[in-house]
Design a protein around this motif. Structure first.
Motif, PDB file in Angstrom:
ATOM      1  N   SER A 256      20.261 -36.760  34.932  1.00 10.59           N
ATOM      2  CA  SER A 256      19.548 -36.755  33.652  1.00 10.59           C
ATOM      3  C   SER A 256      20.142 -35.742  32.683  1.00 10.59           C
ATOM      4  N   ASP A 257      20.551 -34.575  33.193  1.00 14.97           N
ATOM      5  CA  ASP A 257      21.174 -33.578  32.318  1.00 14.97           C
ATOM      6  C   ASP A 257      22.477 -34.113  31.730  1.00 14.97           C
ATOM      7  N   ARG A 259      23.141 -37.290  31.299  1.00 13.18           N
ATOM      8  CA  ARG A 259      22.781 -38.320  30.318  1.00 13.18           C
ATOM      9  C   ARG A 259      22.336 -37.688  29.001  1.00 13.18           C
ATOM     10  N   ASN A 260      21.586 -36.586  29.082  1.00 17.71           N
ATOM     11  CA  ASN A 260      21.160 -35.891  27.864  1.00 17.71           C
ATOM     12  C   ASN A 260      22.370 -35.347  27.112  1.00 17.71           C
ATOM     13  N   THR A 263      24.079 -38.263  25.528  1.00 22.96           N
ATOM     14  CA  THR A 263      23.308 -38.696  24.352  1.00 22.96           C
ATOM     15  C   THR A 263      23.534 -37.742  23.192  1.00 22.96           C
ATOM     16  N   GLY A 264      23.509 -36.441  23.501  1.00 21.12           N
ATOM     17  CA  GLY A 264      23.781 -35.457  22.457  1.00 21.12           C
ATOM     18  C   GLY A 264      25.169 -35.621  21.868  1.00 21.12           C
TER      19      GLY A 264
END
Length: 553
Positions: A256-257, A259-260, A263-264
């Motif tokens: 998830s990190d 993916r974040n 995304t950023g």
């Protein structure tokens, strides 16, 4: 925009790829360490329970094991030391008969001769069973220690609290989807997983085989689970390879990190791209506006240069125009003097005198019109600055230019001839600009033959979809070394002060703008021919190619 965006996208992609690989390694290393730590804890838990029972067995006497409450006392000591981990305790003889029991269940005299765990316990000094329901109907597993006393084999078994053991595995939680469970070789759960699912036995068989074959402590794989969700599986062998500790977590949750961060990065690229596009559009518009302004100023300057060139051409025609005007003016002066003489003599009485007055006045009027026509042509040419595109016949325009130059040609002893196709079609162009081109070429030819005299032919004809105008003289010609430069701005072979070097450059620009082409052929001591090719339809002029060629035969 591409130059700005491409490095940013490439650099960001490289950084993200490196970060992704590093993050994957970090997550895998963390999960491997987590599973390895819990493997050690669980194996340690099982070994410690075995040691507890072994120590207990070393202090037991089996002569009168079923005749006293010694077994209950030993269970109390275990529970006092280790809590509720030990549920009950029993002693079984070699025939499978439980001869002593202490615990909450009614298992005195229980018979285990046919139980799988008993058969395996007889073959090993120390044995830990799989989790099963057994006689009590609830999940549990047994730790058994074999003791030989006076030639007889005894099995001391203790039931381990399933909930206490299960809590060791339940603590393995990370994120929202990470959890652990234990399977035996038959694919049966040895703990209760927090999520309901059915294990795929063939996959876990490969885990057992791989870990045992390569001798690794931990194996990590990423594959879809039964529901098609990409998941991370971290596995390790327990209990000497009989059990498999498996940690499972959805990849999207584990990363998830990452993916974040991705995304950023995408948001950063989009925002950066939007900013770059806006700046590029703004800067491009700014540059375009500046170029448009510069083009407008250049166009104005070009018009001024054309007008300057036109005035220069008028100046070159001035001598011939003055000579032509002198003749009618001399006649007018002579006739006016004759009238004055008649008036002084009082010649008003007879009819012949009146007729003489009428003749003289008519001659003055004719010569005045002649002067007016000459000056009108000159002024009309000099003042015409309208460069708008319009349809017109080209033959009258050529005749007008020839008429303007005819007196100068006579003054320089040059024969000026026109050979025009009577069926020349109309063209769409700027009359004033085409006048400037023709007059420049005619004046250049007159300048070349000014001292020697000669013949200048103006030829107009149609070829395919173009009109071709040749300005041909039999003057001294142009040196071959100068042919490639004659259309360059400010190049001139005239004496200082006699030319600006802009005439042919202006001609080149005007014809080029009309979508036509201008070429030159010249032979020393034979003559020079300038050819202008103008498309008949020039509403949408395209760029023409200017060819400069020389011919010296």
């Amino acid at each position: 925009m591409l130059i700005s965006l491409a490095p940013m996208i490439i650099f960001t992609g490289i950084i993200l790829n490196q970060f992704s690989a590093s993050h994957h390694e970090k997550i895998y290393a963390h999960l491997a360490e987590l599973v390895l730590k819990h493997k050690q804890n669980i194996d340690g838990f099982l070994e410690e329970r075995i040691h507890n029972i072994r120590f207990l067995v070393d202090t037991m006497e089996f002569d009168h094991i079923g005749e006293n409450d010694d077994i209950a006392e030993k269970l109390m000591r275990l529970q006092s030391a280790y809590g509720t981990v030990f549920v009950d305790l029993g002693v079984i003889n070699e025939k499978g008969q439980q001869v002593a029991y202490a615990g909450p269940f009614k298992l005195e005299k229980a018979q285990y001769a046919d139980a799988d765990w008993f058969k395996k316990a007889r073959e090993n000094l120390y044995f830990t069973s799989d989790v099963f329901l057994g006689l009590r109907g609830s999940p549990h597993f047994i730790i058994a220690v074999q003791k030989t006393w006076h030639g007889q084999k005894w099995i001391i078994r203790a039931t381990i609290d399933f909930l206490s053991f299960n809590r060791l595995v339940e603590k393995v939680r990370i994120g929202e989807t990470g959890f652990a469970y234990i399977l035996n070789r038959e694919g049966q759960f040895q703990t209760k997983p927090i999520f309901d699912f059915t294990p795929t036995l063939d996959i876990y068989d490969r885990y057992f085989f791989t870990l045992k074959r390569i001798g690794k402590d931990v194996e990590i794989q990423e594959r879809p689970d039964g529901a098609g969700v990409m998941s991370i599986y971290v596995s390790a062998l327990l209990k000497g390879g009989d059990w498999l500790l498996v940690y499972k977590q959805a990849s999207s949750d584990a990363f998830s990190d990452l993916r974040n961060a991705q995304t950023g990065a995408v948001i950063f690229i989009l925002l950066g791209g939007i900013i770059i596009v806006c700046l590029a559009v703004w800067m491009s518009n700014n540059v375009v506006n500046r170029i448009a302004k510069a083009d407008s100023e250049k166009e104005i300057m070009n018009q001024q240069v054309i007008e300057t060139g036109k005035l220069a051409s008028v100046g070159e025609l001035a001598a011939g125009i003055a000579h032509e005007i002198n003749n009618p003016v001399a006649i007018m002066v002579e006739e006016a003097g004759w009238l004055q003489d008649l008036m002084e003599d009082g010649a008003f009485d007879n009819e012949e005198d009146i007729k003489e007055f009428e003749r003289a006045l008519n001659q003055i009027r004719i010569q005045g019109r002649r002067c007016k026509e000459i000056t009108h042509k000159l002024l009309s040419f000099a003042r015409k600055t309208d460069s708008r595109i319009e349809d017109f016949e080209i033959s009258p325009l050529i005749e007008e230019m020839v008429a303007l130059a005819s007196q100068r040609a006579k003054f320089s002893n040059i024969e000026l001839n026109t050979h025009l196709d009577p069926k020349l079609p109309a063209i769409s162009a700027s009359q004033s600009e085409l006048q400037q081109v023709l007059l420049n070429l005619i004046n250049n030819a007159l300048d070349a033959m000014d001292k020697t005299g000669g013949v200048l032919d103006i030829i107009g004809r149609q070829e395919d979809e173009s009109i071709v105008i040749d300005v041909a003289d039999n003057g001294p010609g142009i040196p071959k070394a100068n042919l490639a430069r004659i259309f360059d701005p400010f190049f001139t072979t005239k004496p200082v002060g006699s030319g600006t070097g802009l005439g042919l450059s202006i001609c080149y620009g005007i014809i080029h703008k009309m979508g036509g082409e201008i070429t030159v052929k010249s032979t020393m001591d034979v003559g020079t021919t300038f050819s202008i090719r103008i498309p008949i339809q020039t509403d949408d002029p395209s760029e023409g190619v200017v060819h400069v060629t020389g011919n010296e035969d």
